[in-house]
Each structure stands twice: as C-alpha cells, then as structure tokens.
Design an enzyme around this catalytic site. Structure first.
Site, PDB file in Angstrom:
ATOM      1  N   ARG A   1      -1.832  23.632  42.066  1.00  0.00           N
ATOM      2  CA  ARG A   1      -1.498  21.915  42.603  1.00  0.00           C
ATOM      3  C   ARG A   1       0.259  22.316  43.485  1.00  0.00           C
ATOM      4  O   ARG A   1       1.327  21.824  43.651  1.00  0.00           O
ATOM      5  CB  ARG A   1      -1.402  20.863  41.992  1.00  0.00           C
ATOM      6  CG  ARG A   1      -2.662  20.475  42.326  1.00  0.00           C
ATOM      7  CD  ARG A   1      -3.174  19.737  42.680  1.00  0.00           C
ATOM      8  NE  ARG A   1      -4.760  19.289  42.800  1.00  0.00           N
ATOM      9  CZ  ARG A   1      -4.925  17.840  42.699  1.00  0.00           C
ATOM     10  NH1 ARG A   1      -3.701  17.233  42.074  1.00  0.00           N
ATOM     11  NH2 ARG A   1      -6.374  18.189  42.281  1.00  0.00           N
TER      12      ARG A   1
ATOM     13  N   ARG B   1       2.469  17.152  46.864  1.00  0.00           N
ATOM     14  CA  ARG B   1       2.907  15.500  47.123  1.00  0.00           C
ATOM     15  C   ARG B   1       4.256  16.155  46.789  1.00  0.00           C
ATOM     16  O   ARG B   1       5.190  14.621  47.147  1.00  0.00           O
ATOM     17  CB  ARG B   1       2.285  14.602  46.586  1.00  0.00           C
ATOM     18  CG  ARG B   1       1.348  13.365  47.437  1.00  0.00           C
ATOM     19  CD  ARG B   1       0.713  12.996  46.370  1.00  0.00           C
ATOM     20  NE  ARG B   1      -0.382  13.231  45.567  1.00  0.00           N
ATOM     21  CZ  ARG B   1      -1.378  12.402  44.917  1.00  0.00           C
ATOM     22  NH1 ARG B   1      -0.698  11.665  44.720  1.00  0.00           N
ATOM     23  NH2 ARG B   1      -1.468  13.441  43.665  1.00  0.00           N
TER      24      ARG B   1
ATOM     25  N   ASP C   1      -9.531  21.377  48.252  1.00  0.00           N
ATOM     26  CA  ASP C   1     -10.005  20.345  47.656  1.00  0.00           C
ATOM     27  C   ASP C   1     -11.360  21.286  46.637  1.00  0.00           C
ATOM     28  O   ASP C   1     -12.727  21.130  47.939  1.00  0.00           O
ATOM     29  CB  ASP C   1      -9.827  18.874  48.213  1.00  0.00           C
ATOM     30  CG  ASP C   1     -10.101  18.117  46.924  1.00  0.00           C
ATOM     31  OD1 ASP C   1      -8.994  18.191  46.274  1.00  0.00           O
ATOM     32  OD2 ASP C   1     -10.667  17.679  46.554  1.00  0.00           O
TER      33      ASP C   1
ATOM     34  N   ARG D   1       1.963  14.559  55.758  1.00  0.00           N
ATOM     35  CA  ARG D   1       1.240  14.282  55.808  1.00  0.00           C
ATOM     36  C   ARG D   1       1.607  13.191  56.745  1.00  0.00           C
ATOM     37  O   ARG D   1       0.559  11.637  56.869  1.00  0.00           O
ATOM     38  CB  ARG D   1       1.204  13.638  54.032  1.00  0.00           C
ATOM     39  CG  ARG D   1       0.513  14.303  53.392  1.00  0.00           C
ATOM     40  CD  ARG D   1      -1.292  14.661  53.795  1.00  0.00           C
ATOM     41  NE  ARG D   1      -1.654  13.268  52.250  1.00  0.00           N
ATOM     42  CZ  ARG D   1      -1.974  12.058  52.594  1.00  0.00           C
ATOM     43  NH1 ARG D   1      -2.519  11.667  54.063  1.00  0.00           N
ATOM     44  NH2 ARG D   1      -1.878  11.020  51.744  1.00  0.00           N
TER      45      ARG D   1
ATOM     46  N   TYR E   1     -18.617  14.406  40.109  1.00  0.00           N
ATOM     47  CA  TYR E   1     -18.003  13.488  41.605  1.00  0.00           C
ATOM     48  C   TYR E   1     -18.641  13.132  41.364  1.00  0.00           C
ATOM     49  O   TYR E   1     -19.129  12.128  42.218  1.00  0.00           O
ATOM     50  CB  TYR E   1     -17.050  14.065  41.520  1.00  0.00           C
ATOM     51  CG  TYR E   1     -15.646  14.400  41.535  1.00  0.00           C
ATOM     52  CD1 TYR E   1     -14.474  13.590  41.984  1.00  0.00           C
ATOM     53  CD2 TYR E   1     -15.040  15.642  40.808  1.00  0.00           C
ATOM     54  CE1 TYR E   1     -13.449  13.310  41.681  1.00  0.00           C
ATOM     55  CE2 TYR E   1     -13.516  15.065  40.278  1.00  0.00           C
ATOM     56  CZ  TYR E   1     -13.008  14.639  41.006  1.00  0.00           C
ATOM     57  OH  TYR E   1     -11.296  14.473  40.859  1.00  0.00           O
TER      58      TYR E   1
HETATM   59  O1  1CP Z   1      -2.021  23.731  46.453  1.00  0.00           O
HETATM   60  C1  1CP Z   1      -3.246  24.208  45.099  1.00  0.00           C
HETATM   61  O2  1CP Z   1      -3.098  24.079  43.686  1.00  0.00           O
HETATM   62  C2  1CP Z   1      -3.951  23.734  46.169  1.00  0.00           C
HETATM   63  C3  1CP Z   1      -5.165  22.862  46.688  1.00  0.00           C
HETATM   64  C4  1CP Z   1      -5.215  21.615  45.649  1.00  0.00           C
HETATM   65  C5  1CP Z   1      -6.444  22.267  44.317  1.00  0.00           C
HETATM   66  C6  1CP Z   1      -6.720  23.266  44.056  1.00  0.00           C
HETATM   67  C7  1CP Z   1      -5.908  20.825  45.808  1.00  0.00           C
HETATM   68  C8  1CP Z   1      -4.810  20.035  46.439  1.00  0.00           C
HETATM   69  N1  1CP Z   1      -6.922  19.830  44.780  1.00  0.00           N
HETATM   70  C9  1CP Z   1      -7.429  20.895  44.211  1.00  0.00           C
HETATM   71  C10 1CP Z   1      -8.820  21.306  42.740  1.00  0.00           C
HETATM   72  C11 1CP Z   1      -9.120  19.473  42.368  1.00  0.00           C
HETATM   73  N2  1CP Z   1      -8.804  18.571  43.456  1.00  0.00           N
HETATM   74  C12 1CP Z   1      -9.098  19.370  41.174  1.00  0.00           C
HETATM   75  C13 1CP Z   1      -9.317  20.232  40.246  1.00  0.00           C
HETATM   76  C14 1CP Z   1      -7.605  20.681  39.625  1.00  0.00           C
HETATM   77  C15 1CP Z   1      -7.181  20.049  38.213  1.00  0.00           C
HETATM   78  O3  1CP Z   1      -7.483  19.487  37.450  1.00  0.00           O
HETATM   79  O4  1CP Z   1      -6.383  19.472  39.424  1.00  0.00           O
HETATM   80  C16 1CP Z   1      -9.284  18.479  40.903  1.00  0.00           C
HETATM   81  C17 1CP Z   1      -9.937  17.666  40.229  1.00  0.00           C
HETATM   82  C18 1CP Z   1      -9.540  17.668  43.058  1.00  0.00           C
HETATM   83  C19 1CP Z   1      -9.840  16.427  42.978  1.00  0.00           C
HETATM   84  C20 1CP Z   1      -8.561  15.603  43.742  1.00  0.00           C
HETATM   85  N3  1CP Z   1      -8.501  15.847  45.340  1.00  0.00           N
HETATM   86  C21 1CP Z   1      -7.703  14.887  42.783  1.00  0.00           C
HETATM   87  C22 1CP Z   1      -8.083  14.338  41.657  1.00  0.00           C
HETATM   88  C23 1CP Z   1      -8.023  13.288  41.132  1.00  0.00           C
HETATM   89  C24 1CP Z   1      -8.917  12.739  39.841  1.00  0.00           C
HETATM   90  O5  1CP Z   1     -10.211  12.912  40.061  1.00  0.00           O
HETATM   91  O6  1CP Z   1      -8.003  12.566  38.589  1.00  0.00           O
HETATM   92  C25 1CP Z   1      -7.194  14.492  44.301  1.00  0.00           C
HETATM   93  C26 1CP Z   1      -5.628  12.953  43.665  1.00  0.00           C
HETATM   94  C27 1CP Z   1      -6.655  14.835  45.074  1.00  0.00           C
HETATM   95  C28 1CP Z   1      -6.757  14.704  46.206  1.00  0.00           C
HETATM   96  C29 1CP Z   1      -5.536  16.366  46.580  1.00  0.00           C
HETATM   97  N4  1CP Z   1      -5.797  17.720  46.423  1.00  0.00           N
HETATM   98  C30 1CP Z   1      -4.921  18.378  46.703  1.00  0.00           C
HETATM   99  C31 1CP Z   1      -3.855  17.278  47.461  1.00  0.00           C
HETATM  100  C32 1CP Z   1      -2.285  17.795  47.483  1.00  0.00           C
HETATM  101  C33 1CP Z   1      -4.219  15.992  47.115  1.00  0.00           C
HETATM  102  C34 1CP Z   1      -3.247  15.014  47.086  1.00  0.00           C
HETATM  103  C35 1CP Z   1      -3.319  14.400  48.666  1.00  0.00           C
HETATM  104  C36 1CP Z   1      -1.860  13.694  49.334  1.00  0.00           C
HETATM  105  O7  1CP Z   1      -2.284  12.397  48.740  1.00  0.00           O
HETATM  106  O8  1CP Z   1      -1.671  13.849  50.554  1.00  0.00           O
END
Ligand code: 1CP
Length: 366
Positions: A45, A49, A94, A58, A172
């Site tokens: 990540r 944000r 994602d 965003r 999911y």
């Molecule tokens: O920079 C990076 O790492 C690349 C982008 C990336 C990756 C690898 C994002 C962007 N998401 C992920 C993987 C991801 N997405 C996982 C596996 C890793 C982890 O455990 O953190 C999971 C569970 C998700 C699902 C997801 N997408 C969540 C978590 C929700 C939950 O289940 O608790 C969230 C908040 C997102 C949205 C998301 N994905 C990525 C970002 C930057 C965001 C936030 C978007 C925003 O608010 O603008």
C-alpha cells in the site's frame, strides 16, 4: 497535469542510478538470494490515501476509475517512487478487480470500503461468476503494467504485479465485503464444502491466468495476498486455504520458473511451519512474528520480506523509529531479505516517517 491515453509519454523523472545502463533491480537480486550491501525496500500500500498527491487525484477520479484508467493508475503508481525512492513498484489496482470482471458488482465508498452488491450466497449463484479472459476483461491493468515497465526502464526499480489468493477472494465473494465475523464463508466451510471447493477451484483458475497475463504484460514479480487466511479454523486450513495457494504457486512456477512469487498471509503466526512446505520464493511476514523466529522455520534459501509494524510509522520519536528500522534490517539479514512493513501503509501515516524509513534502509551498509 494528467496525461491522456493518446498523448501518454513516459514521465522520465524517476531516479536513474546509472543513466541508460540496464541495472538489475535490487529486489530481483534479493529474491535470487544474492548477498547485498543493503536490502531493497518497498511497502505494501505504498500508493494511497496517506499521500496528498494521491488525495488530489482522488478529487478528480473515483477509486475504481483510477484502477480502470491506465494513465491515472500509472500516475498514482509513480507517486511513491518519485517522492520516496522505493526500490520496487507495485501496480495500482485492487485484489477485487478480477472478481468485478467476472460479474460481481463492485462499489467503493469511503465509509464502507469495497462492497459487492450481489455476493454469492446460494450454491446456484455460483453461475454468476462467468468465464474470464484477463487479457480482454482486464485490458486496462495489462496496459498499466506495460506503461509502468516503460517508466521503469533503466531505473533499477522492479515492477510487482499481484492478486488475491483464492481463499481471500472467495471470502470476499461470499461476504460481499470485508471479513467481519466471516459468517457466510464459514457457513459454506461447515455446511457446503463441495460448493466451496467449486468456488475456490473457479477462482484458482482465474488467479493463475490473471497472474500469467500480468507477467506477460511486464510484471517481474508476483505477490499473492491471502489477507483472510489467518481466520480459517486449523482443521480446514490445509484443504481450503493451502491447497489452493499451492496450486497457484506451482502453476506460476511451472509457467514462469524465473519469476519470483511472494506470498503474504496476514496473522500467519502459527501457520508459518506449514507455509514452509510451499514452493513460493519469498514469504512476507507480518509484525506478529519476529524475522528471527520466522527465519528458523523456513529453509535457508527462502527469502523473507517484512516486517516493521505499520503503526510504528506514527511514532513521533524519529530516533526510535530509525532504531526500529535498523533492528528490523539486522534481523532480516544480509541476504534472502526484502524490507517491508508487516502489513500496508495506513491512511494518515506521516509522510516524513515513510521518508525516514526509506532513507534509513537506503543508507544502511552491511
Ligand atoms: O500500493 C499498493 O499496495 C497497490 C495497491 C493495492 C493493493 C496491493 C490496493 C489499493 N489494494 C491492494 C490489495 C488489497 N485490497 C488487499 C490485500 C492487501 C491487504 O490486506 O491490505 C485487500 C484486502 C484489499 C481490499 C481493499 N481495497 C480494502 C480493504 C478493505 C477490508 O477488507 O478491510 C480497501 C480499503 C480497498 C480500497 C483500496 N485499495 C487500494 C487503495 C489505495 C484503496 C483505498 C482507496 C481510496 O480510499 O482511495
């Protein structure tokens, strides 16, 4: 200014350690087990944000628009590289994107995060997941990877592609949202194991094709995220989690023997001895296990990645943060080690602390 599809040009403003000289990325050298002067660093990540530049994008685009628009996905993928100088780049996307491409309706809100409007709850709803061709159904991601490889030429920065592992994606699809009690996933585990195997098999085939396509589009490393694997009762872990991790890893290693595969399991404490039987090149260790303890559980040639606590980045005592970072490197060791966090960078993380950790790792010399 934002670039558009027709006028996209590589930005060319990344650090170039040896201009126009092909440099083997430090991450790839670490994953091969080379002895290095310092470990490579990237952070799960690392785009997102906590960065004001991401928040600015965003304001113009929804999260899903960013994922679906290669030029914008590239712009945000580049942001942490430009600001902090990470050694590796993870493509902005994602884990839920391919499930959306298979027919689940994905919505994303700031309050609730990602949610599927039509989760799979009945066995006959399995047919909602239609067949999937990653090259056409996720053409935007393949384009993003191709553009990123152009950006990273001669920079020594490796490009990482990724996917959710089958259990996490299946849960999911069943929950429709993030894991809370895991009620629906566990109901299938206990009451409909055959149907759950069917769902996992469908998702496994998709994940293999999806990662294969990402490699062909330019990903040099694949990381699998099994975020919810640590929530599965032990009696079910082998059959429903590890079997499918193994199928993905073995299929990718058979197709692309030289492309390293990293496996991240959140809350892996207690699971590491069994994970050690997998054929992954590297394991990303969360902050609950010390790297020293993890090292004792894996074969000598296994690469470990991790594991500074994400919340340590909120520390106000900079000297302590630097010392913790150095202690993590010392535990990681001079070879078979990649610096990372235990999990992802959290929203609101102070950017100066991210910079401090990156600089500390980059200035380290064994
Ligand atoms: O920079 C990076 O790492 C690349 C982008 C990336 C990756 C690898 C994002 C962007 N998401 C992920 C993987 C991801 N997405 C996982 C596996 C890793 C982890 O455990 O953190 C999971 C569970 C998700 C699902 C997801 N997408 C969540 C978590 C929700 C939950 O289940 O608790 C969230 C908040 C997102 C949205 C998301 N994905 C990525 C970002 C930057 C965001 C936030 C978007 C925003 O608010 O603008």
């Amino acid at each position: 200014m934002m670039t558009t599809a027709t006028c996209y040009q590589p930005t060319g403003n990344l650090p170039t350690p040896f201009a126009n000289t092909p440099t083997e990325p430090l991450l790839l050298r670490a994953l091969k087990g080379e002895t290095l002067e310092r470990p490579p660093i990237w952070m799960m990540r690392q785009a997102g944000r906590y960065m004001p530049q991401y928040q600015a994008v965003r304001k113009r685009h929804s999260f899903l628009e960013i994922c679906h628009t290669p030029e914008v996905a590239v712009e945000v993928t580049l942001q942490p590289l430009q600001q902090f100088g990470f050694d590796a780049s993870i493509i902005f996307s994602d884990i839920l994107i391919p499930l959306q491409a298979m027919g689940l309706e994905l919505a994303f809100t700031d309050e609730k995060g990602p949610q599927f409007a039509n989760p799979i709850r009945q066995v006959d709803e399995l047919k909602r997941l239609h067949s999937f061709d990653p090259v056409t159904d996720c053409d935007f991601l393949m384009k993003s990877l191709q553009l990123m490889r152009r950006e990273l030429e001669h920079t020594g920065i490796a490009l990482i592609g990724f996917a959710g592992a089958p259990w996490t994606l299946a849960s999911y699809a069943l929950e429709g949202c993030s894991w809370k009690t895991g009620r629906f996933s566990k109901q299938w585990l206990f009451e409909q194991p055959e149907a759950l195997h069917q769902l996992l098999a469908t998702i496994t085939a998709m994940v293999i094709d999806y990662c294969d396509a990402q490699i062909q589009a330019g990903a040099q490393v694949i990381q699998l995220f099994d975020t919810w694997a640590g929530n599965v009762p032990t009696a079910y872990y082998q059959a429903f989690v590890q079997t499918y991790q193994r199928q993905v890893i073995d299929a990718l290693k058979a197709k692309h023997p030289t492309v390293p595969v990293i496996l991240f399991v959140k809350h892996s404490r207690g699971l590491l001895p069994t994970m050690a039987s997998l054929n992954a090149d590297a394991f990303s260790i969360d902050e609950l296990t010390t790297l020293t303890d993890a090292r004792s559980l894996f074969a000598k040639d296994t690469v470990l990645q991790g594991n500074l606590d994400s919340t340590a980045l909120f520390m106000s005592d900079k000297a302590k943060l630097k010392a913790l970072t150095e202690a993590t490197i010392t535990q990681g060791g001079r070879s078979h080690y990649v610096f990372n966090l235990g999990h992802g960078v959290l929203p609101q993380t102070p950017t100066e602390n991210v910079a401090l950790v990156v600089d500390t790792v980059k200035n380290w010399r064994w």
